[in-house]
Design an enzyme around this catalytic site. Structure first.
Site, mmCIF file in Angstrom:
data_model
loop_
_atom_site.group_PDB
_atom_site.id
_atom_site.type_symbol
_atom_site.label_atom_id
_atom_site.label_comp_id
_atom_site.label_asym_id
_atom_site.label_seq_id
_atom_site.Cartn_x
_atom_site.Cartn_y
_atom_site.Cartn_z
ATOM 1 N N ARG A 62 -16.907 1.405 2.215
ATOM 2 C CA ARG A 62 -16.449 0.020 2.016
ATOM 3 C C ARG A 62 -16.755 -0.849 3.247
ATOM 4 O O ARG A 62 -17.080 -2.024 3.112
ATOM 5 C CB ARG A 62 -14.965 0.015 1.669
ATOM 6 C CG ARG A 62 -14.720 0.623 0.280
ATOM 7 C CD ARG A 62 -13.250 0.752 -0.036
ATOM 8 N NE ARG A 62 -12.541 -0.500 0.088
ATOM 9 C CZ ARG A 62 -11.230 -0.593 0.337
ATOM 10 N NH1 ARG A 62 -10.490 0.489 0.482
ATOM 11 N NH2 ARG A 62 -10.654 -1.780 0.414
ATOM 12 N N HIS A 117 -2.644 -6.289 5.753
ATOM 13 C CA HIS A 117 -2.995 -4.900 5.437
ATOM 14 C C HIS A 117 -4.141 -4.383 6.308
ATOM 15 O O HIS A 117 -4.796 -3.408 5.952
ATOM 16 C CB HIS A 117 -3.349 -4.754 3.948
ATOM 17 C CG HIS A 117 -2.169 -4.908 3.049
ATOM 18 N ND1 HIS A 117 -2.272 -5.140 1.688
ATOM 19 C CD2 HIS A 117 -0.834 -4.857 3.309
ATOM 20 C CE1 HIS A 117 -1.045 -5.235 1.161
ATOM 21 N NE2 HIS A 117 -0.167 -5.071 2.126
ATOM 22 N N CYS A 125 -7.156 3.879 17.343
ATOM 23 C CA CYS A 125 -7.146 5.219 17.940
ATOM 24 C C CYS A 125 -5.708 5.735 17.933
ATOM 25 O O CYS A 125 -4.835 5.155 18.597
ATOM 26 C CB CYS A 125 -7.700 5.196 19.362
ATOM 27 S SG CYS A 125 -7.593 6.846 20.116
ATOM 28 N N THR A 184 -4.164 -12.282 -6.517
ATOM 29 C CA THR A 184 -3.470 -11.014 -6.258
ATOM 30 C C THR A 184 -2.626 -10.653 -7.465
ATOM 31 O O THR A 184 -2.049 -11.528 -8.112
ATOM 32 C CB THR A 184 -2.631 -11.069 -4.961
ATOM 33 O OG1 THR A 184 -1.901 -9.842 -4.826
ATOM 34 C CG2 THR A 184 -1.671 -12.243 -4.918
HETATM 35 C C1 BJW Z 1 -9.328 -12.792 -9.669
HETATM 36 C C2 BJW Z 1 -10.714 -12.745 -9.822
HETATM 37 C C3 BJW Z 1 -11.444 -13.935 -9.643
HETATM 38 C C4 BJW Z 1 -9.893 -10.767 -10.175
HETATM 39 N N1 BJW Z 1 -10.797 -15.049 -9.338
HETATM 40 N N2 BJW Z 1 -8.720 -13.914 -9.362
HETATM 41 C C5 BJW Z 1 9.022 0.603 -5.623
HETATM 42 C C6 BJW Z 1 9.364 -0.728 -5.770
HETATM 43 C C7 BJW Z 1 8.974 -1.682 -4.836
HETATM 44 C C8 BJW Z 1 8.215 -1.332 -3.743
HETATM 45 C C9 BJW Z 1 7.884 -0.006 -3.587
HETATM 46 C C10 BJW Z 1 8.276 0.939 -4.501
HETATM 47 N N3 BJW Z 1 7.797 2.139 -4.105
HETATM 48 C C11 BJW Z 1 7.088 1.964 -2.954
HETATM 49 C C12 BJW Z 1 7.143 0.656 -2.628
HETATM 50 C C13 BJW Z 1 6.487 0.000 -1.472
HETATM 51 C C14 BJW Z 1 4.974 -0.025 -1.611
HETATM 52 C C15 BJW Z 1 4.626 -0.692 -2.936
HETATM 53 O O1 BJW Z 1 4.558 -1.894 -3.057
HETATM 54 N N4 BJW Z 1 4.337 0.099 -3.958
HETATM 55 C C16 BJW Z 1 4.031 -0.470 -5.264
HETATM 56 C C17 BJW Z 1 2.835 0.257 -5.840
HETATM 57 C C18 BJW Z 1 5.270 -0.424 -6.118
HETATM 58 N N5 BJW Z 1 4.489 -0.823 -0.507
HETATM 59 C C19 BJW Z 1 4.204 -0.281 0.667
HETATM 60 O O2 BJW Z 1 4.272 0.913 0.878
HETATM 61 C C20 BJW Z 1 3.847 -1.239 1.780
HETATM 62 N N6 BJW Z 1 4.681 -1.003 2.914
HETATM 63 C C21 BJW Z 1 5.982 -1.224 2.881
HETATM 64 O O3 BJW Z 1 6.573 -1.644 1.888
HETATM 65 O O4 BJW Z 1 6.604 -0.962 4.079
HETATM 66 C C22 BJW Z 1 8.027 -1.169 4.151
HETATM 67 C C23 BJW Z 1 8.308 -2.429 4.920
HETATM 68 C C24 BJW Z 1 7.834 -3.648 4.484
HETATM 69 C C25 BJW Z 1 8.136 -4.806 5.182
HETATM 70 C C26 BJW Z 1 8.886 -4.755 6.323
HETATM 71 C C27 BJW Z 1 9.370 -3.528 6.771
HETATM 72 C C28 BJW Z 1 9.073 -2.372 6.059
HETATM 73 C C29 BJW Z 1 2.395 -1.043 2.209
HETATM 74 C C30 BJW Z 1 1.439 -1.475 1.157
HETATM 75 C C31 BJW Z 1 0.002 -1.165 1.599
HETATM 76 C C32 BJW Z 1 -1.016 -1.549 0.541
HETATM 77 N N7 BJW Z 1 -2.280 -1.078 0.956
HETATM 78 C C33 BJW Z 1 -3.466 -1.409 0.123
HETATM 79 C C34 BJW Z 1 -4.695 -0.710 0.757
HETATM 80 C C35 BJW Z 1 -5.117 -1.463 2.027
HETATM 81 C C36 BJW Z 1 -6.366 -0.896 2.619
HETATM 82 C C37 BJW Z 1 -7.538 -0.935 1.648
HETATM 83 O O5 BJW Z 1 -8.070 -2.014 1.326
HETATM 84 O O6 BJW Z 1 -7.959 0.141 1.228
HETATM 85 O O7 BJW Z 1 -3.661 -2.828 0.096
HETATM 86 S S1 BJW Z 1 -3.266 -0.960 -1.590
HETATM 87 C C38 BJW Z 1 -4.157 -2.351 -2.227
HETATM 88 O O8 BJW Z 1 -3.270 -3.200 -2.996
HETATM 89 C C39 BJW Z 1 -4.569 -3.171 -0.993
HETATM 90 C C40 BJW Z 1 -4.328 -4.564 -1.469
HETATM 91 O O9 BJW Z 1 -4.192 -5.434 -0.361
HETATM 92 C C41 BJW Z 1 -3.082 -4.438 -2.300
HETATM 93 C C42 BJW Z 1 -2.858 -5.567 -3.289
HETATM 94 O O10 BJW Z 1 -3.912 -5.617 -4.207
HETATM 95 P P1 BJW Z 1 -4.449 -7.020 -4.740
HETATM 96 O O11 BJW Z 1 -5.107 -7.747 -3.630
HETATM 97 O O12 BJW Z 1 -3.377 -7.731 -5.452
HETATM 98 O O13 BJW Z 1 -5.618 -6.542 -5.728
HETATM 99 P P2 BJW Z 1 -5.504 -6.117 -7.278
HETATM 100 O O14 BJW Z 1 -6.746 -5.384 -7.593
HETATM 101 O O15 BJW Z 1 -4.231 -5.466 -7.570
HETATM 102 O O16 BJW Z 1 -5.496 -7.502 -8.063
HETATM 103 C C43 BJW Z 1 -6.632 -8.332 -8.101
HETATM 104 C C44 BJW Z 1 -6.238 -9.671 -8.688
HETATM 105 O O17 BJW Z 1 -7.363 -10.538 -8.585
HETATM 106 C C45 BJW Z 1 -5.813 -9.619 -10.160
HETATM 107 O O18 BJW Z 1 -4.620 -10.371 -10.317
HETATM 108 C C46 BJW Z 1 -6.977 -10.318 -10.888
HETATM 109 O O19 BJW Z 1 -6.549 -11.097 -12.002
HETATM 110 C C47 BJW Z 1 -7.504 -11.229 -9.809
HETATM 111 N N8 BJW Z 1 -8.929 -11.598 -9.930
HETATM 112 N N9 BJW Z 1 -11.135 -11.506 -10.195
HETATM 113 C C48 BJW Z 1 -9.503 -15.063 -9.240
HETATM 114 N N10 BJW Z 1 -12.849 -14.010 -9.818
#
Ligand code: BJW
Length: 241
Positions: A62, A117, A125, A184
């Site tokens: 990536r 993120h 490191c 998102t």
């Molecule tokens: C278009 C388009 C076009 C397409 N035009 N639009 C149960 C309940 C609630 C929460 C939790 C739970 N169990 C666990 C959790 C927490 C967990 C979580 O949220 N889990 C869920 C699955 C439920 N979260 C975490 O663990 C986070 N940490 C945390 O909560 O720590 C605690 C804490 C927080 C705050 C303070 C103190 C403590 C960490 C989350 C890390 C996410 N990491 C990733 C990988 C990053 C590295 C990488 O890139 O590989 O981040 S996962 C992945 O998802 C990536 C993204 O940033 C993230 C969001 O995805 P995104 O951007 O929304 O993409 P898609 O594919 O989902 O959506 C695309 C959108 O685009 C769609 O809507 C389409 O319609 C649209 N689209 N084409 C306009 N042309």
């Protein structure tokens, strides 16, 4: 939505959809990254501990790919908004928070991007806790430029890890009178909860997406369409062009 002129401080959250038209895969769309790879394998600290080679190769692929992509009209429009908004509204601010790890907002002209993120083009490191700009692969286990230990990992936030710069983000949300979510799915917290935080302090909330997100009901208004069309149109409207 209130008249555009009444806004002062804008917080924008972007996700993978803003980069989709630049050719970067989203996560949860049909054919997206999570259909090709198991989240538990490639985006958790446990997956990395189990099979570091697999994870490093996933991110090497990536990291190489984003360097062949270019910003699209949505990135460019958001860069323009950041530069022109303070001229249009003296003292007004635009805070751009992205969940994306690509650098297309910066290459589209945005300056103060908050990468909650992490970023593809930096590495962390785990031996000496330093971060370094990095464009090449990690799977061959290069030494850390600082301490020479081969302990570099992608500088990205995996599930179960704490996203970056949360204090700054909540400070910006607490001052916002307009919150805009772009491309998102609203599937991942804490980002998915920002709209409710913004609304609690009285901000208006606008969603720009190809389709409604999981938290769509929290927004005052949703505009549907490709980001490269609806984001420039919204910026033009906001700047009164
Ligand atoms: C278009 C388009 C076009 C397409 N035009 N639009 C149960 C309940 C609630 C929460 C939790 C739970 N169990 C666990 C959790 C927490 C967990 C979580 O949220 N889990 C869920 C699955 C439920 N979260 C975490 O663990 C986070 N940490 C945390 O909560 O720590 C605690 C804490 C927080 C705050 C303070 C103190 C403590 C960490 C989350 C890390 C996410 N990491 C990733 C990988 C990053 C590295 C990488 O890139 O590989 O981040 S996962 C992945 O998802 C990536 C993204 O940033 C993230 C969001 O995805 P995104 O951007 O929304 O993409 P898609 O594919 O989902 O959506 C695309 C959108 O685009 C769609 O809507 C389409 O319609 C649209 N689209 N084409 C306009 N042309």
């Amino acid at each position: 939505m209130a008249a555009m002129q009444t806004y002062r401080n804008i917080v924008i959250l972007t996700g993978a959809g803003v980069s989709a038209e630049s050719g970067i895969d989203t996560f949860r769309s049909a054919g997206g990254l999570w259909e090709q790879h198991r989240v538990e394998d490639v985006a958790t600290p446990e997956g990395f501990a189990r099979d570091p080679d697999l994870v490093l190769r996933f991110y090497d692929m990536r990291r190489a790919a984003i360097q062949t992509k270019a910003p699209n009209a949505a990135h460019v429009a958001l860069g323009r908004l950041e530069r022109e908004w303070p001229k249009r509204v003296p003292g007004g601010t635009v805070t751009l928070v992205t969940q994306n790890v690509d650098d297309l907002h910066e290459r589209g002209g945005s300056l103060g991007v908050i990468h909650m993120h992490g970023e593809h083009l930096t590495v962390w490191c785990t031996a000496c806790d330093t971060r370094h700009r990095w464009t090449g692969p990690l799977a061959d286990r290069p030494p850390c430029p600082e301490c020479a230990v081969p302990a570099l990992r992608p500088d990205v936030v995996w599930f179960g890890e704490v996203p970056y710069r949360m204090e700054e983000i909540f400070a910006a949300l607490s001052e916002a009178d307009l919150f805009v979510s772009i491309g998102t799915s609203g599937a991942v917290y804490p980002a998915a909860g920002f709209v409710r935080t913004a609304r609690e302090i009285g901000a208006q909330a606008l969603e720009l997406n190809l389709e409604r997100s999981q938290g769509s009901q929290w927004f005052h208004e949703t505009r549907l369409g490709p980001a490269s069309e609806i984001v420039p149109a919204w910026v033009e409207e906001l700047l009164g062009g």
